[in-house]
Write a protein that holds these residues in place. Structure first.
Motif, PDB file in Angstrom:
ATOM      1  N   ALA A 151       0.633  -6.108  -5.384  1.00 45.60           N
ATOM      2  CA  ALA A 151      -0.094  -4.881  -5.732  1.00 45.60           C
ATOM      3  C   ALA A 151      -0.279  -4.774  -7.238  1.00 45.60           C
ATOM      4  N   ALA A 152       0.769  -5.115  -7.989  1.00 45.61           N
ATOM      5  CA  ALA A 152       0.682  -5.072  -9.449  1.00 45.61           C
ATOM      6  C   ALA A 152      -0.293  -6.121  -9.963  1.00 45.61           C
ATOM      7  N   LEU A 153      -0.273  -7.311  -9.373  1.00 50.01           N
ATOM      8  CA  LEU A 153      -1.186  -8.386  -9.777  1.00 50.01           C
ATOM      9  C   LEU A 153      -2.636  -7.997  -9.505  1.00 50.01           C
ATOM     10  N   ALA A 183       0.795  -1.231   0.000  1.00 51.87           N
ATOM     11  CA  ALA A 183       0.000   0.000   0.000  1.00 51.87           C
ATOM     12  C   ALA A 183       0.825   1.278   0.000  1.00 51.87           C
ATOM     13  N   CYS A 184       2.093   1.214   0.457  1.00 48.56           N
ATOM     14  CA  CYS A 184       2.908   2.431   0.545  1.00 48.56           C
ATOM     15  C   CYS A 184       4.381   2.044   0.552  1.00 48.56           C
ATOM     16  N   THR A 185       4.992   2.038  -0.607  1.00 49.15           N
ATOM     17  CA  THR A 185       6.393   1.612  -0.693  1.00 49.15           C
ATOM     18  C   THR A 185       7.315   2.546   0.080  1.00 49.15           C
ATOM     19  N   GLU A 186       6.967   3.823   0.158  1.00 49.28           N
ATOM     20  CA  GLU A 186       7.819   4.760   0.888  1.00 49.28           C
ATOM     21  C   GLU A 186       7.872   4.413   2.374  1.00 49.28           C
ATOM     22  N   ALA A 187       6.738   4.041   2.946  1.00 51.32           N
ATOM     23  CA  ALA A 187       6.710   3.649   4.356  1.00 51.32           C
ATOM     24  C   ALA A 187       7.511   2.374   4.572  1.00 51.32           C
ATOM     25  N   ARG A 204       1.663   6.687 -17.263  1.00 49.47           N
ATOM     26  CA  ARG A 204       1.341   8.063 -16.905  1.00 49.47           C
ATOM     27  C   ARG A 204       1.824   8.363 -15.494  1.00 49.47           C
ATOM     28  N   ARG A 205       2.498   9.499 -15.357  1.00 47.96           N
ATOM     29  CA  ARG A 205       3.036   9.877 -14.052  1.00 47.96           C
ATOM     30  C   ARG A 205       1.930   9.898 -13.008  1.00 47.96           C
ATOM     31  N   GLY A 206       2.172   9.215 -11.877  1.00 40.84           N
ATOM     32  CA  GLY A 206       1.204   9.142 -10.803  1.00 40.84           C
ATOM     33  C   GLY A 206       0.402   7.859 -10.779  1.00 40.84           C
ATOM     34  N   HIS A 207       0.444   7.082 -11.860  1.00 41.89           N
ATOM     35  CA  HIS A 207      -0.253   5.793 -11.877  1.00 41.89           C
ATOM     36  C   HIS A 207       0.480   4.813 -10.960  1.00 41.89           C
ATOM     37  N   LEU A 208      -0.262   3.938 -10.305  1.00 41.92           N
ATOM     38  CA  LEU A 208       0.344   2.958  -9.406  1.00 41.92           C
ATOM     39  C   LEU A 208       1.461   2.190 -10.091  1.00 41.92           C
ATOM     40  N   LEU A 209       1.220   1.727 -11.304  1.00 43.52           N
ATOM     41  CA  LEU A 209       2.218   0.906 -11.984  1.00 43.52           C
ATOM     42  C   LEU A 209       3.421   1.713 -12.446  1.00 43.52           C
ATOM     43  N   HIS A 262       4.629   4.080 -10.694  1.00 47.23           N
ATOM     44  CA  HIS A 262       5.369   4.144  -9.434  1.00 47.23           C
ATOM     45  C   HIS A 262       6.090   2.819  -9.166  1.00 47.23           C
ATOM     46  N   LEU A 263       5.388   1.705  -9.297  1.00 45.72           N
ATOM     47  CA  LEU A 263       5.999   0.406  -9.028  1.00 45.72           C
ATOM     48  C   LEU A 263       7.104   0.085 -10.030  1.00 45.72           C
TER      49      LEU A 263
END
Length: 407
Positions: free
Chosen positions: A277-279, A72-76, A366-371, A373-374
């Protein structure tokens, strides 16, 4: 070894962590400045009691935390992991004074830790590191908060790096560089590995706890594909004393490898969290997306690809928790299992995220999309804490050693 499975309390805890990451931690992560320590996020991890669990739980719990937060939050997840990586040598090998000074602050999120092993010419080949711990005349070491000053003895270049003194201590100057160090140059202290015996390879390395305000220690940030700070450190005759040693003199490589044997499976857990998360995003997209007169999931090629993604993710998860269980049980084959877990999980996550991007199409870039980011996040774990090639070397070495021992 029995197959790993989560019991109900563990399942509930993972669900709670995912919810906390999504509802509380992600908002703090989004407010952070890329390339800098997000101290508000680290403090919240401390407030939630997660940082303290780095020192009170085993490898399995560490993996559960990292996988759940990564989902849910890779930064954390990364903020938590870096606190553990930098501070674990203090927990496992530190003196009572070192532990008392630093571990409570790491646990409550008010002190940032860093693990300083890699160098410009010694990344994967950690035994080749060149940061020198040289004995010689030095100024007193000023310790903030009432530490006693240290006076160093002098020694010729031909003498051993370790210099005994009348008070039973030893004094060194650290000279050289570290590079690719997560949380540098903004950490409050560093676990630093330096060569105390020239020409001795892995046997001549000592681990030191070095506060960031030591004279002669400077750092610069590096512009990296990373949301957290990564930097280079320069040591210009930085004074350290026997009170700064972690573990035994010339046995620092054991400190490093012991730490990595714990954290490599948990890097795999981080990767599994991203893969899951990607799946899940792919399952939702392909079930809803109209294409060629039906839903995308109705295309056999797509369905088979999703099945392959799920298969590999679950296989990686099982290997990660088997390695973590082996660590907690003190099994003899932990180095091999840890290497296998990190290798399989990080390579799997790269594959799964890449396939997820392909099935989503242009929207995933697209910048900001979950994927999107991943896709940026998933690449680095195949390199840090030992690249995939290093893990294969460890696995092969352990296999042949086992064979030779059995003959």
């Amino acid at each position: 070894m029995p197959a790993f499975s989560l019991d109900p309390p563990q399942t509930a805890w993972c669900a709670e962590l995912r919810a906390l990451a999504a509802e509380r931690l992600r908002a703090l992560a989004e407010k952070g400045e890329p390339g800098h320590v997000n101290r508000a996020l680290v403090a919240e991890l401390g407030q939630l009691g997660l940082l303290e669990r780095l020192f009170t739980s085993g490898a399995v719990d560490l993996c559960l935390m990292r996988e759940s937060l990564a989902y849910a939050c890779t930064e954390a997840e990364t903020a938590l992991a870096l606190q553990g990586l930098g501070a674990h040598p203090v927990y496992a090998h530190g003196t009572p004074a070192q532990r008392e000074r630093w571990l409570p602050r790491v646990a409550d999120g008010t002190a940032i830790a860093a693990f300083a092993l890699s160098e410009p010419a010694a990344g994967s080949d950690a035994a080749a590191l060149e940061l020198r711990a040289e004995a010689g005349a030095s100024e007193p070491v000023a310790e903030p908060g009432g530490g006693l000053p240290v006076t160093a003895a002098s020694a010729s270049a031909a003498e051993p790096a370790l210099v005994a003194e009348s008070d039973g201590g030893a004094r060194w100057r650290l000279t050289g560089e570290k590079c690719w160090i997560s949380n540098a140059p903004e950490a409050d202290f560093y676990t630093v590995f330096a060569r105390t015996t020239p020409g001795a390879g892995a046997r001549g390395v000592t681990a030191f706890l070095v506060p960031a305000d030591r004279p002669g220690l400077t750092g610069t940030g590096l512009d990296m594909l990373s949301p957290h700070p990564i930097g280079a450190l320069r040591f210009d005759a930085v004074p350290v004393s026997a009170d700064d040693v972690l573990g035994e003199i010339d046995r620092g490589f054991r400190v490093a490898m012991g730490t990595l044997n714990l954290f490599r499976p948990s890097v795999g857990a981080f990767a599994v969290g991203m893969a899951q998360a990607a799946l899940d995003a792919t399952l939702a997209h392909t079930a809803e997306r109209d294409a060629f007169g039906g839903k995308l999931k109705d295309l056999q090629t797509v369905a088979h690809q999703v099945a392959e993604m799920a298969l590999r993710t679950e296989a990686a998860r099982l290997m990660v928790y088997a390695a973590a269980t082996a660590y907690d049980e003190g099994a003899a084959d932990v180095p091999k299992r840890a290497a296998m877990a990190k290798l399989l999980a990080t390579e799997t996550a790269q594959y799964v995220v890449d396939q997820a991007v392909q099935l989503h199409g242009a929207r995933a870039l697209r910048r900001g999309h979950l994927l999107e980011h991943l896709y940026r996040e998933v690449r680095a774990p195949r390199i840090y804490e030992g690249a995939s090639e290093v893990q294969r070397g460890i696995i092969a070495k352990e296999l042949y050693a086992t064979r030779e021992a059995a003959q």
